[in-house]
Design a protein around this motif. Sequence first.
Motif, mmCIF file in Angstrom:
data_model
loop_
_atom_site.group_PDB
_atom_site.id
_atom_site.type_symbol
_atom_site.label_atom_id
_atom_site.label_comp_id
_atom_site.label_asym_id
_atom_site.label_seq_id
_atom_site.Cartn_x
_atom_site.Cartn_y
_atom_site.Cartn_z
ATOM 1 N N GLY A 76 -10.962 -39.318 -97.860
ATOM 2 C CA GLY A 76 -11.999 -39.013 -98.848
ATOM 3 C C GLY A 76 -13.324 -38.618 -98.216
ATOM 4 N N THR A 77 -13.270 -37.923 -97.077
ATOM 5 C CA THR A 77 -14.519 -37.480 -96.438
ATOM 6 C C THR A 77 -14.766 -35.996 -96.699
ATOM 7 N N CYS A 78 -14.008 -35.433 -97.598
ATOM 8 C CA CYS A 78 -14.097 -34.007 -97.877
ATOM 9 C C CYS A 78 -15.496 -33.623 -98.356
ATOM 10 N N SER A 125 -4.481 -25.573 -97.354
ATOM 11 C CA SER A 125 -4.111 -25.398 -98.766
ATOM 12 C C SER A 125 -4.735 -26.475 -99.657
ATOM 13 N N GLU A 126 -5.420 -27.411 -99.060
ATOM 14 C CA GLU A 126 -6.227 -28.389 -99.797
ATOM 15 C C GLU A 126 -5.451 -29.161 -100.866
ATOM 16 N N GLY A 127 -4.226 -29.472 -100.558
ATOM 17 C CA GLY A 127 -3.444 -30.286 -101.491
ATOM 18 C C GLY A 127 -3.010 -29.553 -102.736
ATOM 19 N N GLU A 168 -2.987 -41.734 -102.522
ATOM 20 C CA GLU A 168 -3.734 -42.081 -101.304
ATOM 21 C C GLU A 168 -2.742 -42.209 -100.154
ATOM 22 N N MET A 169 -2.893 -41.334 -99.151
ATOM 23 C CA MET A 169 -1.864 -41.193 -98.120
ATOM 24 C C MET A 169 -2.073 -42.092 -96.890
ATOM 25 N N THR A 170 -3.062 -42.953 -96.936
ATOM 26 C CA THR A 170 -3.458 -43.646 -95.695
ATOM 27 C C THR A 170 -2.500 -44.738 -95.226
ATOM 28 N N LEU A 226 -0.296 -29.940 -108.844
ATOM 29 C CA LEU A 226 -0.919 -30.328 -107.582
ATOM 30 C C LEU A 226 -2.390 -29.901 -107.504
ATOM 31 N N ASN A 227 -3.252 -30.880 -107.433
ATOM 32 C CA ASN A 227 -4.701 -30.684 -107.323
ATOM 33 C C ASN A 227 -5.236 -29.565 -108.235
ATOM 34 N N PRO A 228 -5.031 -29.722 -109.521
ATOM 35 C CA PRO A 228 -5.423 -28.648 -110.448
ATOM 36 C C PRO A 228 -6.945 -28.460 -110.533
ATOM 37 N N SER A 257 -5.148 -30.052 -94.177
ATOM 38 C CA SER A 257 -5.354 -29.497 -95.519
ATOM 39 C C SER A 257 -6.669 -28.741 -95.644
ATOM 40 N N GLU A 258 -7.667 -29.154 -94.857
ATOM 41 C CA GLU A 258 -8.955 -28.468 -94.912
ATOM 42 C C GLU A 258 -9.126 -27.521 -93.729
ATOM 43 N N CYS A 259 -8.195 -27.528 -92.806
ATOM 44 C CA CYS A 259 -8.291 -26.774 -91.569
ATOM 45 C C CYS A 259 -9.595 -27.127 -90.848
ATOM 46 N N ALA A 260 -9.702 -28.398 -90.508
ATOM 47 C CA ALA A 260 -10.952 -28.916 -89.940
ATOM 48 C C ALA A 260 -11.260 -28.290 -88.583
ATOM 49 N N GLY A 261 -12.532 -28.115 -88.327
ATOM 50 C CA GLY A 261 -12.979 -27.607 -87.043
ATOM 51 C C GLY A 261 -13.908 -28.607 -86.392
ATOM 52 N N ILE A 287 -26.082 -36.181 -86.247
ATOM 53 C CA ILE A 287 -26.832 -35.411 -87.244
ATOM 54 C C ILE A 287 -26.366 -35.767 -88.645
ATOM 55 N N ASN A 288 -25.061 -35.738 -88.840
ATOM 56 C CA ASN A 288 -24.530 -35.984 -90.166
ATOM 57 C C ASN A 288 -25.019 -37.292 -90.753
ATOM 58 N N PRO A 289 -24.882 -38.374 -90.013
ATOM 59 C CA PRO A 289 -25.368 -39.629 -90.550
ATOM 60 C C PRO A 289 -26.887 -39.647 -90.767
ATOM 61 N N GLU A 317 -14.784 -24.567 -92.270
ATOM 62 C CA GLU A 317 -13.983 -25.768 -92.043
ATOM 63 C C GLU A 317 -13.980 -26.774 -93.180
ATOM 64 N N HIS A 318 -14.919 -26.744 -94.088
ATOM 65 C CA HIS A 318 -14.980 -27.811 -95.100
ATOM 66 C C HIS A 318 -14.117 -27.534 -96.320
ATOM 67 N N GLY A 319 -13.608 -26.330 -96.428
ATOM 68 C CA GLY A 319 -12.742 -26.016 -97.547
ATOM 69 C C GLY A 319 -13.497 -25.524 -98.773
ATOM 70 N N LEU A 371 -0.685 -27.021 -102.769
ATOM 71 C CA LEU A 371 0.665 -26.464 -102.699
ATOM 72 C C LEU A 371 1.757 -27.518 -102.511
ATOM 73 N N GLY A 372 1.449 -28.577 -101.830
ATOM 74 C CA GLY A 372 2.455 -29.601 -101.590
ATOM 75 C C GLY A 372 1.800 -30.827 -100.998
ATOM 76 N N VAL A 373 2.538 -31.939 -101.009
ATOM 77 C CA VAL A 373 2.033 -33.164 -100.393
ATOM 78 C C VAL A 373 2.579 -33.203 -98.970
HETATM 79 C C1 LIG Z 1 -19.959 -37.174 -91.979
HETATM 80 C C2 LIG Z 1 -18.968 -36.062 -92.098
HETATM 81 C C3 LIG Z 1 -18.772 -35.176 -91.056
HETATM 82 C C4 LIG Z 1 -17.842 -34.151 -91.152
HETATM 83 N N1 LIG Z 1 -17.680 -33.322 -90.099
HETATM 84 C C5 LIG Z 1 -16.759 -32.335 -90.179
HETATM 85 C C6 LIG Z 1 -16.556 -31.452 -89.093
HETATM 86 O O1 LIG Z 1 -17.229 -31.544 -88.072
HETATM 87 N N2 LIG Z 1 -15.618 -30.481 -89.214
HETATM 88 C C7 LIG Z 1 -14.852 -30.354 -90.344
HETATM 89 O O2 LIG Z 1 -14.018 -29.507 -90.394
HETATM 90 N N3 LIG Z 1 -15.044 -31.189 -91.402
HETATM 91 C C8 LIG Z 1 -15.970 -32.163 -91.346
HETATM 92 N N4 LIG Z 1 -16.148 -32.993 -92.424
HETATM 93 C C9 LIG Z 1 -15.342 -32.813 -93.636
HETATM 94 C C10 LIG Z 1 -14.073 -33.682 -93.708
HETATM 95 O O3 LIG Z 1 -14.175 -34.782 -92.855
HETATM 96 C C11 LIG Z 1 -12.865 -32.883 -93.354
HETATM 97 O O4 LIG Z 1 -12.659 -31.919 -94.343
HETATM 98 C C12 LIG Z 1 -11.584 -33.724 -93.202
HETATM 99 O O5 LIG Z 1 -10.563 -32.885 -92.745
HETATM 100 C C13 LIG Z 1 -11.122 -34.388 -94.475
HETATM 101 O O6 LIG Z 1 -10.144 -35.340 -94.158
HETATM 102 P P1 LIG Z 1 -9.855 -36.580 -95.109
HETATM 103 O O7 LIG Z 1 -8.771 -37.373 -94.515
HETATM 104 O O8 LIG Z 1 -11.095 -37.281 -95.415
HETATM 105 O O9 LIG Z 1 -9.295 -35.839 -96.409
HETATM 106 P P2 LIG Z 1 -9.753 -35.980 -97.905
HETATM 107 O O10 LIG Z 1 -11.201 -35.755 -98.037
HETATM 108 O O11 LIG Z 1 -9.229 -37.225 -98.472
HETATM 109 O O12 LIG Z 1 -8.965 -34.757 -98.537
HETATM 110 C C14 LIG Z 1 -9.270 -33.439 -98.201
HETATM 111 C C15 LIG Z 1 -8.301 -32.496 -98.877
HETATM 112 O O13 LIG Z 1 -7.025 -32.635 -98.299
HETATM 113 C C16 LIG Z 1 -6.068 -32.911 -99.280
HETATM 114 N N5 LIG Z 1 -5.098 -33.807 -98.649
HETATM 115 C C17 LIG Z 1 -5.339 -34.945 -97.968
HETATM 116 N N6 LIG Z 1 -4.192 -35.452 -97.491
HETATM 117 C C18 LIG Z 1 -3.203 -34.616 -97.891
HETATM 118 C C19 LIG Z 1 -1.796 -34.612 -97.726
HETATM 119 N N7 LIG Z 1 -1.149 -35.569 -97.042
HETATM 120 N N8 LIG Z 1 -1.092 -33.609 -98.279
HETATM 121 C C20 LIG Z 1 -1.722 -32.636 -98.961
HETATM 122 N N9 LIG Z 1 -3.034 -32.589 -99.152
HETATM 123 C C21 LIG Z 1 -3.770 -33.570 -98.618
HETATM 124 C C22 LIG Z 1 -6.829 -33.492 -100.422
HETATM 125 O O14 LIG Z 1 -6.181 -33.263 -101.650
HETATM 126 C C23 LIG Z 1 -8.135 -32.745 -100.348
HETATM 127 O O15 LIG Z 1 -8.038 -31.529 -101.010
HETATM 128 C C24 LIG Z 1 -17.099 -34.001 -92.340
HETATM 129 C C25 LIG Z 1 -17.295 -34.881 -93.391
HETATM 130 C C26 LIG Z 1 -18.228 -35.896 -93.294
HETATM 131 C C27 LIG Z 1 -18.426 -36.813 -94.454
#
Ligand SMILES: Cc1cc2nc3c(=O)[nH]c(=O)nc-3n(C[C@H](O)[C@H](O)[C@H](O)COP(=O)(O)OP(=O)(O)OC[C@H]3O[C@@H](n4cnc5c(N)ncnc54)[C@H](O)[C@@H]3O)c2cc1C
Lengths: 434, 464
Positions: free
Chosen positions: B72-74, B198-200, B89-91, B451-453, B145-149, B325-327, B415-417, B202-204
């Motif tokens: 839930g840090t999205c 795909s941000e949840g 919740e997948m944790t 899925l995530n409508p 799912s968010e293609c984090a960078g 910075i973020n905090p 990267e944030h989606g 298309l599939g889990v």
């Molecule tokens: C302080 C802070 C710093 C951050 N820094 C960065 C950064 O440097 N780079 C960056 O890219 N992002 C950053 N983010 C954003 C965030 O952390 C990323 O997007 C991260 O990838 C989200 O992961 P999460 O586990 O919290 O997913 P969530 O926030 O819980 O979910 C994100 C998305 O993924 C989907 N999802 C989650 N799990 C699954 C699964 N198993 N199957 C299908 N879909 C799923 C959810 O439906 C949702 O759409 C930051 C956020 C915060 C709060």
Amino acid sequence: MNQTERRRVIEQEVIKCSRCGTCRSICPVFLAENNENTTARSKNRMMEAVLEGDVELTPGVQERFEKCLLCKACKAHCGSGVATDKLIMEGRAAAVAHNGLSPAKKMAFTGLRYRKLFDLGLRTGALFQNLIFKKLPDGRGCVPRILLPGAGLNQRRIMPNMTTNPLRSRLPKFIKAKTPVSKGRVLFFTGCMLNYMYPEPGEAVVSILTRNGWDVVIPEEQCCCGTPAFTSGDVETGRFLAEQNIKAISAEKHDHIVTACASCGAALKHEYKHILDNSSLLSTWQEISTKVLDISQFVLKYCDLSKLGKLPFKVTYHDPCHLVRGMNVSSEPREILKSIPGLKFVEMKDANRCCGAGGSFSAVYYELSRKINDKKLDNVEDTGMDYLVTGCSSCRMHITDGLTQRNSSVKVLHTAEVINMAYDAASRKEGKAC
Amino acid sequence: MLKPDVIKELSAVVGADHVMTANEDMIIYSNDATMFNAKPEAIVQPGSRDEVVEIVKIADRHHLPVTCRGAGTCLSGGPIPLKGGIVLEMTRMNRILKVDPVNKVAVVEPGVIAFALTTAANKVGLLYPPDPSSLKESTLGGNVSECAGGPKGVKYGITRNFVLGVEAVLSDGSIVKTGNEVDGDMAGPDWTMLFTGSEGTLGVIISITLRLVPIPAVKKTMMAIYDRLEDAAKTVSVTMASGIIPTTLEIMDNLSIVSVENYLKIGLPVKAGGLLLIEVDGVESTVEEDAKRVSEICKKCGASEVKMAKTPAEAEELWLARRSINPAFGQVAPCKFAEDATVPRSLVPVLVEKVLEIQKKYDVPIFICGHAGDGNMHPTIMFDKRNKEQKERAEKALHEVHIVTLELGGTLSGEHGIGFAKAPYLRAETGLAGYKLGQEIKKAVDPTGILNPGKMFFYEGELH
Ligand SMILES: Cc1cc2nc3c(=O)[nH]c(=O)nc-3n(C[C@H](O)[C@H](O)[C@H](O)COP(=O)(O)OP(=O)(O)OC[C@H]3O[C@@H](n4cnc5c(N)ncnc54)[C@H](O)[C@@H]3O)c2cc1C
């Protein structure tokens, strides 16, 4: 502060939380439970919902405020510095005002307010403890014979033997310095745990002070510092006890105030500010608070470290939450320990992570608090040291309970006991030499 | 509210302890790291892939929305259950199934915290490079799912460059396996990439196969300090043009520097207009040479000072500033639009200038920081949502940041989606045809739309 001002202050704090979730990697309760309900951001979210009228102060909300160790790790870790600990206390107080305290807590806190009664209660408790507790054959403590869930006595839980002869009955009110000239007078605020459960570290404190040239006064009228009450939301009892202590302290002449209990110290030094909000004694407290020092701070500042004798101990140190984050004390005990000749000090992993005690938390959520404690114990045992040193009796009780249950050979000592042993070691050697 | 029968069905699969339905739970699970919220009707915590399948089938049968949630840090509203239904919740699914040092792959469940994998890979001498600032909190399921960078993206790339395959439960309960452990290749189009980002919707995702790389032999970390932020930005494009590819090229403006310094007190140059955190890694001989050349480029571009870390501890200190910075945002204002506007690297100086103009025009504090080396900037607009007028100014500033980014040929989301926070601008980026294709793909993969409508291509508000 009136109600509206208070509300504004709370709102101001709540909105600082950006919900970023950084607390997820630090909250010991979250790490043990893996449930969003327990994170700091969720507690703040709950508070916000209450303020906005989305939810009443239901027992469900109350439970969420309860499930927190008040270890302050989230606050220390939070970039926005959200004082979630304060918000939780506000939440608890509001919930208690709305729903009342649980009967067991209500009884306990009424006892706390009447010092003599409380004293008598705990002493009779000590006499009768064999009825309730079964002493362990090796003298390490006792386990409950009957289950008292209200008092948080789990069948597994091992409590220290309550003393029939509390610290404050063992010692006179005034104790003279052991040196020809006195450097001044230290007021020793003992707190309940040292008084009733662990008098030995209390005696060690007095011995350290007097051998370093300080007169000691132990005010008779001091009572519980109030932490168990005000952290449970019973602000009224908390204030009553705080005021009683301030009166007792200000009645005695003193140069410094020394505590050897993390919670008492943090209460006297910082937390009373919040509790005494509308009290006429606030300014008296402000004066008092500047003089409060934990024994480790006092030793480092005002005692002679060069007189510490050789102690062939292998130790590690656990940071009590209320010392490291409550009083900002963490380098002092380490510096002292490292200056004891012959003592081997090894830092453990996550030394400043909460041990899971959290006062009444471990009474209400015993199994969860054990789970949190287990991590601490693993880290302690991984160091391979013989002793765990710490500056808080509540941590000590909880950690000892865990160590005993897993038959560990590690023993727990209060920082003051180790310091005093080192002084003893030196004087024994001197004695031999002459 | 779900019918008691449905709750019973869910509980029968995961156990009553892992189904939450209290109003208090709904409030808590209504959020991610944005300021938006919407309540679910139940939270379900599956403990295994089979449980996921069963839960999705139940949801499908009752036509209930399913929104996945990691940590839930999205920052774009992804895990917020816009249409109610179930939050999955997948944790609990947090096992690292395999770290294979020979083939350099890891297989993980989606709930594994990214940092846990980084640590496990390090133990066998390997590196999992994607390093979002939320490394210690966010899950790999969320990352994929968010293609984090992250800062290491400049040299190594972002999450997409490391996903070899996934397994995902589709909305009818069937399991699709994409990619493979060898090189991620698979007959036909790149299915894995379809799920990455795909941000949840298309599939889990229930399992992820990730590529690992060798840990570089040495690295050098430095901090270049500038009077003017523009000069720091210029350094980025000049460095990249020089042929050196640093591991990291992070930029911080004065507001970021001051806020972090207020919070950490680590002696940052609070008078500086901007600074760059630069790291180069590789084999010893080239790293020394690269570091020297980068340092010269910095000075040529106007750096008043370049600090080179001499020990790992010193490097860690330099990093601390960036990570914090973020905090530290919260000190300036309680609410934020945390953007990830990304433009071609050569245009970073232009973007910085534009954002500075926007900041002036709307008089709202904007942190200008980010992974400048791959053009992924984090202009973060600060405001207090209780101040309506200020919030409006912030929204206007946000709008302009989006438009400027697209005009520069960039993307809304490095990267944030998209979630729904940026969904109003999605069509402006993809074009009409692309937007339609996005909708068609979603309909083909998730015909019932559970899925995530309401997110991405199915945003129901006004489009720009
Ligand atoms: C302080 C802070 C710093 C951050 N820094 C960065 C950064 O440097 N780079 C960056 O890219 N992002 C950053 N983010 C954003 C965030 O952390 C990323 O997007 C991260 O990838 C989200 O992961 P999460 O586990 O919290 O997913 P969530 O926030 O819980 O979910 C994100 C998305 O993924 C989907 N999802 C989650 N799990 C699954 C699964 N198993 N199957 C299908 N879909 C799923 C959810 O439906 C949702 O759409 C930051 C956020 C915060 C709060």
